[in-house]
Design a protein around this motif. Sequence first.
Motif, PDB file in Angstrom:
ATOM      1  N   ILE A   1       0.799  -1.225   0.000  1.00  0.00           N
ATOM      2  CA  ILE A   1       0.000   0.000   0.000  1.00  0.00           C
ATOM      3  C   ILE A   1       0.837   1.283   0.000  1.00  0.00           C
ATOM      4  O   ILE A   1       0.610   2.160  -0.842  1.00  0.00           O
ATOM      5  CB  ILE A   1      -1.057  -0.027   1.125  1.00  0.00           C
ATOM      6  CG1 ILE A   1      -2.102  -1.107   0.788  1.00  0.00           C
ATOM      7  CG2 ILE A   1      -1.718   1.336   1.312  1.00  0.00           C
ATOM      8  CD1 ILE A   1      -3.129  -1.362   1.870  1.00  0.00           C
ATOM      9  N   PRO A   2       1.840   1.458   0.876  1.00  0.00           N
ATOM     10  CA  PRO A   2       2.596   2.720   0.833  1.00  0.00           C
ATOM     11  C   PRO A   2       3.359   2.914  -0.483  1.00  0.00           C
ATOM     12  O   PRO A   2       3.506   4.041  -0.954  1.00  0.00           O
ATOM     13  CB  PRO A   2       3.568   2.620   2.009  1.00  0.00           C
ATOM     14  CG  PRO A   2       3.148   1.450   2.812  1.00  0.00           C
ATOM     15  CD  PRO A   2       2.239   0.618   1.987  1.00  0.00           C
ATOM     16  N   LEU A   3       3.828   1.822  -1.071  1.00  0.00           N
ATOM     17  CA  LEU A   3       4.522   1.921  -2.358  1.00  0.00           C
ATOM     18  C   LEU A   3       3.561   2.397  -3.443  1.00  0.00           C
ATOM     19  O   LEU A   3       3.887   3.285  -4.244  1.00  0.00           O
ATOM     20  CB  LEU A   3       5.111   0.559  -2.741  1.00  0.00           C
ATOM     21  CG  LEU A   3       6.199   0.021  -1.813  1.00  0.00           C
ATOM     22  CD1 LEU A   3       6.435  -1.458  -2.072  1.00  0.00           C
ATOM     23  CD2 LEU A   3       7.477   0.822  -1.980  1.00  0.00           C
TER      24      LEU A   3
ATOM     25  N   SER B   1      -2.440   6.961 -11.506  1.00  0.00           N
ATOM     26  CA  SER B   1      -2.751   5.971 -12.536  1.00  0.00           C
ATOM     27  C   SER B   1      -3.857   5.048 -12.046  1.00  0.00           C
ATOM     28  O   SER B   1      -4.007   4.806 -10.849  1.00  0.00           O
ATOM     29  CB  SER B   1      -1.505   5.142 -12.880  1.00  0.00           C
ATOM     30  OG  SER B   1      -1.194   4.237 -11.845  1.00  0.00           O
ATOM     31  N   ALA B   2      -4.603   4.527 -13.007  1.00  0.00           N
ATOM     32  CA  ALA B   2      -5.665   3.578 -12.673  1.00  0.00           C
ATOM     33  C   ALA B   2      -5.080   2.318 -12.052  1.00  0.00           C
ATOM     34  O   ALA B   2      -5.679   1.743 -11.128  1.00  0.00           O
ATOM     35  CB  ALA B   2      -6.475   3.230 -13.928  1.00  0.00           C
ATOM     36  N   ASN B   3      -3.912   1.892 -12.516  1.00  0.00           N
ATOM     37  CA  ASN B   3      -3.300   0.671 -11.978  1.00  0.00           C
ATOM     38  C   ASN B   3      -2.952   0.826 -10.501  1.00  0.00           C
ATOM     39  O   ASN B   3      -3.207  -0.080  -9.704  1.00  0.00           O
ATOM     40  CB  ASN B   3      -2.059   0.284 -12.780  1.00  0.00           C
ATOM     41  CG  ASN B   3      -2.402  -0.285 -14.125  1.00  0.00           C
ATOM     42  OD1 ASN B   3      -3.436  -0.931 -14.291  1.00  0.00           O
ATOM     43  ND2 ASN B   3      -1.563  -0.041 -15.110  1.00  0.00           N
TER      44      ASN B   3
ATOM     45  N   ILE C   1      -4.130  -0.418  -4.859  1.00  0.00           N
ATOM     46  CA  ILE C   1      -4.335   0.073  -3.488  1.00  0.00           C
ATOM     47  C   ILE C   1      -5.657  -0.487  -2.954  1.00  0.00           C
ATOM     48  O   ILE C   1      -5.718  -1.049  -1.861  1.00  0.00           O
ATOM     49  CB  ILE C   1      -4.355   1.618  -3.431  1.00  0.00           C
ATOM     50  CG1 ILE C   1      -2.970   2.191  -3.729  1.00  0.00           C
ATOM     51  CG2 ILE C   1      -4.864   2.105  -2.062  1.00  0.00           C
ATOM     52  CD1 ILE C   1      -2.973   3.696  -4.007  1.00  0.00           C
ATOM     53  N   ALA C   2      -6.710  -0.331  -3.749  1.00  0.00           N
ATOM     54  CA  ALA C   2      -8.039  -0.806  -3.326  1.00  0.00           C
ATOM     55  C   ALA C   2      -8.060  -2.320  -3.175  1.00  0.00           C
ATOM     56  O   ALA C   2      -8.625  -2.841  -2.208  1.00  0.00           O
ATOM     57  CB  ALA C   2      -9.101  -0.348  -4.322  1.00  0.00           C
ATOM     58  N   ALA C   3      -7.438  -3.024  -4.104  1.00  0.00           N
ATOM     59  CA  ALA C   3      -7.429  -4.494  -4.044  1.00  0.00           C
ATOM     60  C   ALA C   3      -6.637  -4.987  -2.835  1.00  0.00           C
ATOM     61  O   ALA C   3      -7.029  -5.958  -2.181  1.00  0.00           O
ATOM     62  CB  ALA C   3      -6.867  -5.075  -5.338  1.00  0.00           C
ATOM     63  N   ALA C   4      -5.529  -4.320  -2.518  1.00  0.00           N
ATOM     64  CA  ALA C   4      -4.739  -4.701  -1.339  1.00  0.00           C
ATOM     65  C   ALA C   4      -5.548  -4.445  -0.067  1.00  0.00           C
ATOM     66  O   ALA C   4      -5.603  -5.297   0.827  1.00  0.00           O
ATOM     67  CB  ALA C   4      -3.416  -3.938  -1.301  1.00  0.00           C
TER      68      ALA C   4
ATOM     69  N   LEU D   1      -9.674   3.352   1.920  1.00  0.00           N
ATOM     70  CA  LEU D   1      -8.792   3.128   0.767  1.00  0.00           C
ATOM     71  C   LEU D   1      -9.556   2.487  -0.388  1.00  0.00           C
ATOM     72  O   LEU D   1      -9.331   2.837  -1.556  1.00  0.00           O
ATOM     73  CB  LEU D   1      -7.606   2.245   1.165  1.00  0.00           C
ATOM     74  CG  LEU D   1      -6.556   2.880   2.067  1.00  0.00           C
ATOM     75  CD1 LEU D   1      -5.524   1.839   2.507  1.00  0.00           C
ATOM     76  CD2 LEU D   1      -5.875   4.046   1.348  1.00  0.00           C
ATOM     77  N   ILE D   2     -10.438   1.580  -0.069  1.00  0.00           N
ATOM     78  CA  ILE D   2     -11.238   0.918  -1.110  1.00  0.00           C
ATOM     79  C   ILE D   2     -12.172   1.924  -1.775  1.00  0.00           C
ATOM     80  O   ILE D   2     -12.196   2.036  -3.010  1.00  0.00           O
ATOM     81  CB  ILE D   2     -12.055  -0.247  -0.515  1.00  0.00           C
ATOM     82  CG1 ILE D   2     -11.125  -1.357  -0.025  1.00  0.00           C
ATOM     83  CG2 ILE D   2     -13.049  -0.782  -1.547  1.00  0.00           C
ATOM     84  CD1 ILE D   2     -11.798  -2.388   0.871  1.00  0.00           C
ATOM     85  N   THR D   3     -12.920   2.655  -0.974  1.00  0.00           N
ATOM     86  CA  THR D   3     -13.945   3.544  -1.539  1.00  0.00           C
ATOM     87  C   THR D   3     -13.347   4.741  -2.268  1.00  0.00           C
ATOM     88  O   THR D   3     -13.982   5.264  -3.188  1.00  0.00           O
ATOM     89  CB  THR D   3     -14.931   4.037  -0.454  1.00  0.00           C
ATOM     90  OG1 THR D   3     -14.213   4.729   0.563  1.00  0.00           O
ATOM     91  CG2 THR D   3     -15.711   2.885   0.130  1.00  0.00           C
ATOM     92  N   THR D   4     -12.145   5.158  -1.900  1.00  0.00           N
ATOM     93  CA  THR D   4     -11.542   6.302  -2.589  1.00  0.00           C
ATOM     94  C   THR D   4     -10.741   5.893  -3.824  1.00  0.00           C
ATOM     95  O   THR D   4     -10.576   6.706  -4.733  1.00  0.00           O
ATOM     96  CB  THR D   4     -10.639   7.126  -1.650  1.00  0.00           C
ATOM     97  OG1 THR D   4      -9.629   6.292  -1.103  1.00  0.00           O
ATOM     98  CG2 THR D   4     -11.429   7.776  -0.553  1.00  0.00           C
ATOM     99  N   ASN D   5     -10.272   4.662  -3.873  1.00  0.00           N
ATOM    100  CA  ASN D   5      -9.410   4.257  -4.989  1.00  0.00           C
ATOM    101  C   ASN D   5     -10.080   3.356  -6.020  1.00  0.00           C
ATOM    102  O   ASN D   5      -9.742   3.429  -7.202  1.00  0.00           O
ATOM    103  CB  ASN D   5      -8.140   3.586  -4.462  1.00  0.00           C
ATOM    104  CG  ASN D   5      -7.222   4.572  -3.808  1.00  0.00           C
ATOM    105  OD1 ASN D   5      -6.594   5.371  -4.470  1.00  0.00           O
ATOM    106  ND2 ASN D   5      -7.177   4.558  -2.485  1.00  0.00           N
ATOM    107  N   MET D   6     -11.003   2.511  -5.603  1.00  0.00           N
ATOM    108  CA  MET D   6     -11.590   1.576  -6.569  1.00  0.00           C
ATOM    109  C   MET D   6     -12.361   2.278  -7.687  1.00  0.00           C
ATOM    110  O   MET D   6     -12.274   1.849  -8.841  1.00  0.00           O
ATOM    111  CB  MET D   6     -12.455   0.526  -5.870  1.00  0.00           C
ATOM    112  CG  MET D   6     -12.867  -0.616  -6.789  1.00  0.00           C
ATOM    113  SD  MET D   6     -11.468  -1.481  -7.597  1.00  0.00           S
ATOM    114  CE  MET D   6     -11.061  -2.690  -6.338  1.00  0.00           C
TER     115      MET D   6
END
Length: 171
Positions: free
Chosen positions: A81-83, A93-95, A100-103, A132-137
């Motif tokens: 996550i921090p990386l 980037s979308a990746n 982040i969300a998947a982790a 992290l999920i709701t902001t990044n996915m």
Amino acid sequence: ATEALKRAIALDPKAPGAQLMFAQLQADQGNLDEAVKAVKADVAADPTNKERDAMFLLGLGNTAFKAGSASKRAEDFKKAIPLLQASEEINPSANAKFLIAAAAYSILGPSTQDGKNWKCADARAAEVNLTLITTNMPGGGSVSPDFAKQVLGNVPQMQQYIDAQNKRLCK
């Protein structure tokens, strides 16, 4: 090699490739925080490197994510996550968002199974992962739309559970 690179960077912080080489050495030694600092220093020294540097961190984060996928251990996903966040900070980037969300989801999902044994700190950590999920996915969902739909579909139920645990444990 590490000491020689430190001296070279001290003499010329803008030496081409020195910070990135130092970051790779730090990552190889497991000093991921130091690797991130070196990459950020490289971007600060020459902003034209931001795409390359973000990709470098994305690569490290992806490797850590794959280690987590193989081991199924939260600790391994937590290293990613921090990386990935640093990569996202340098050059969005979308990746990076997706990983982040998947982790965070990979950490949160199994931890909710053990919610009866949570303490307040666990509930707070779950809240962070859900954020992290709701902001990044949403921004990273294009990487894997079906998985993103599944994850985001589980968010309301997870939110209810985490809210209830926070209310019960964190008075």
